[in-house]
Design an enzyme around this catalytic site. Sequence first.
Site, PDB file in Angstrom:
ATOM      1  N   ARG A   1      33.300  24.985  36.763  1.00 21.63           N
ATOM      2  CA  ARG A   1      33.484  23.455  36.111  1.00 21.63           C
ATOM      3  C   ARG A   1      34.455  22.806  36.413  1.00 21.63           C
ATOM      4  O   ARG A   1      34.031  21.739  36.198  1.00 21.63           O
ATOM      5  CB  ARG A   1      33.208  24.163  34.478  1.00 21.63           C
TER       6      ARG A   1
ATOM      7  N   GLU B   1      40.350  53.831  32.836  1.00 22.14           N
ATOM      8  CA  GLU B   1      41.531  53.364  32.685  1.00 22.14           C
ATOM      9  C   GLU B   1      42.030  52.025  33.256  1.00 22.14           C
ATOM     10  O   GLU B   1      43.792  51.946  32.953  1.00 22.14           O
ATOM     11  CB  GLU B   1      42.822  54.953  32.792  1.00 22.14           C
TER      12      GLU B   1
ATOM     13  N   PRO C   1      44.252  44.070  30.723  1.00 26.03           N
ATOM     14  CA  PRO C   1      44.470  43.601  28.952  1.00 26.03           C
ATOM     15  C   PRO C   1      46.436  43.012  29.196  1.00 26.03           C
ATOM     16  O   PRO C   1      46.713  42.527  28.290  1.00 26.03           O
ATOM     17  CB  PRO C   1      44.058  44.316  27.974  1.00 26.03           C
TER      18      PRO C   1
HETATM   19  N1  SAM Z   1      43.707  51.337  29.198  1.00 25.00           N
HETATM   20  C1  SAM Z   1      43.936  50.118  29.741  1.00 25.00           C
HETATM   21  C2  SAM Z   1      44.753  49.130  29.342  1.00 25.00           C
HETATM   22  O1  SAM Z   1      45.088  49.766  27.294  1.00 25.00           O
HETATM   23  O2  SAM Z   1      45.636  48.133  29.136  1.00 25.00           O
HETATM   24  C3  SAM Z   1      42.344  48.999  29.738  1.00 25.00           C
HETATM   25  C4  SAM Z   1      40.873  49.432  30.594  1.00 25.00           C
HETATM   26  S1  SAM Z   1      39.688  48.065  30.324  1.00 25.00           S
HETATM   27  C5  SAM Z   1      38.867  49.906  29.832  1.00 25.00           C
HETATM   28  C6  SAM Z   1      39.442  48.664  32.297  1.00 25.00           C
HETATM   29  C7  SAM Z   1      39.260  47.008  32.547  1.00 25.00           C
HETATM   30  O3  SAM Z   1      38.344  46.251  32.150  1.00 25.00           O
HETATM   31  C8  SAM Z   1      40.319  46.544  33.136  1.00 25.00           C
HETATM   32  O4  SAM Z   1      41.062  47.551  34.221  1.00 25.00           O
HETATM   33  C9  SAM Z   1      40.294  44.888  33.442  1.00 25.00           C
HETATM   34  O5  SAM Z   1      39.783  45.147  34.653  1.00 25.00           O
HETATM   35  C10 SAM Z   1      39.594  45.027  32.341  1.00 25.00           C
HETATM   36  N2  SAM Z   1      39.467  44.484  30.964  1.00 25.00           N
HETATM   37  C11 SAM Z   1      39.833  45.010  29.506  1.00 25.00           C
HETATM   38  N3  SAM Z   1      39.998  44.301  28.848  1.00 25.00           N
HETATM   39  C12 SAM Z   1      40.274  43.175  29.891  1.00 25.00           C
HETATM   40  C13 SAM Z   1      41.104  41.762  29.236  1.00 25.00           C
HETATM   41  N4  SAM Z   1      41.586  41.297  27.960  1.00 25.00           N
HETATM   42  N5  SAM Z   1      41.269  40.615  30.110  1.00 25.00           N
HETATM   43  C14 SAM Z   1      41.123  41.146  31.012  1.00 25.00           C
HETATM   44  N6  SAM Z   1      40.460  42.349  32.157  1.00 25.00           N
HETATM   45  C15 SAM Z   1      39.818  42.848  30.780  1.00 25.00           C
END
Ligand code: SAM
Length: 269
Positions: free
Chosen positions: A170, A133, A106
């Site tokens: 695509r 996390e 994120p």
């Molecule tokens: N603690 C992290 C933060 O707040 O940035 C969030 C971790 S999330 C629960 C777990 C994983 O989901 C991340 O390591 C990533 O690979 C993926 N993920 C979650 N949201 C994402 C997003 N908006 N874009 C890309 N990957 C995402």
Amino acid sequence: MPSVKLLLGTRYSALFTFMKYTLYTLFPNLITPWLSEALLAKAIERGLIEVDVRDLRNHAGNKHNRVDDTPYGGGAGMVIRVDVAAKAIAEVQAESTPDEIILLSPAGETFTQKIAEELAAKEHLLFLCGRYEGFDARVEKLVTRELSVGDYVLMGGEIAALTILEATARLLPGVLGDAKSHQQDSFTTGLLDYPEYTRPLEFEDEKVPDILLSGHHANIEIWRRQEALRRTLERRPELLARLELSKQDKKLLQEIREQRVKDEGDQKL
Ligand code: SAM
């Protein structure tokens, strides 16, 4: 668990594989069903793309297959170890050289159609899907880019990786039935796409616009352009601001603005 390889099928194999995707995840079974249906399955069968889904746990390096540990400094949740990610990347690099190693996060750069176009020109993309996390921050030095699919937090990177996989696949030759169909898509032209209609001609008192029944292709093109401009102006004006508008676009936008002023005036009456 062995890696799951979805390689080109049989009769229809293409002369080229345009893109290879390697995805590292803790949940390969979340990804593979998505690849077994619809256009992605066809693209794999025809050899246009190759998707290699690998289990990050293969690189745990301990008998309990633990890939995560508690965060230094305390706090909630578990963090995926950087040495696990390093071994996973090294495994792929020992076989070939990915053009991009993409960490889904994120906190990454927001994925856009422009980035999709840039990535679609490459030959091999490697994705690291996080969970919990996320990864130990030192993984950032091992990757070529960090991408986010939007300002919200998912449970894992699998859907994010599949989003990027779909958006790039695509664009590859032969993946869509009609090569032209992505050229007019939202964002590709810099505008949102114009509204489309099909049967029935009338639905709950709303009729398909007459112009689309006229058979006059030049006028239909102009109408579609104006509707794309209208939608973009109303819904995503910041996209319009970035676009170089033609003389005709400016004229069409002027008509939209005049119509708006007139409608507002009519409402006040
Ligand atoms: N603690 C992290 C933060 O707040 O940035 C969030 C971790 S999330 C629960 C777990 C994983 O989901 C991340 O390591 C990533 O690979 C993926 N993920 C979650 N949201 C994402 C997003 N908006 N874009 C890309 N990957 C995402």
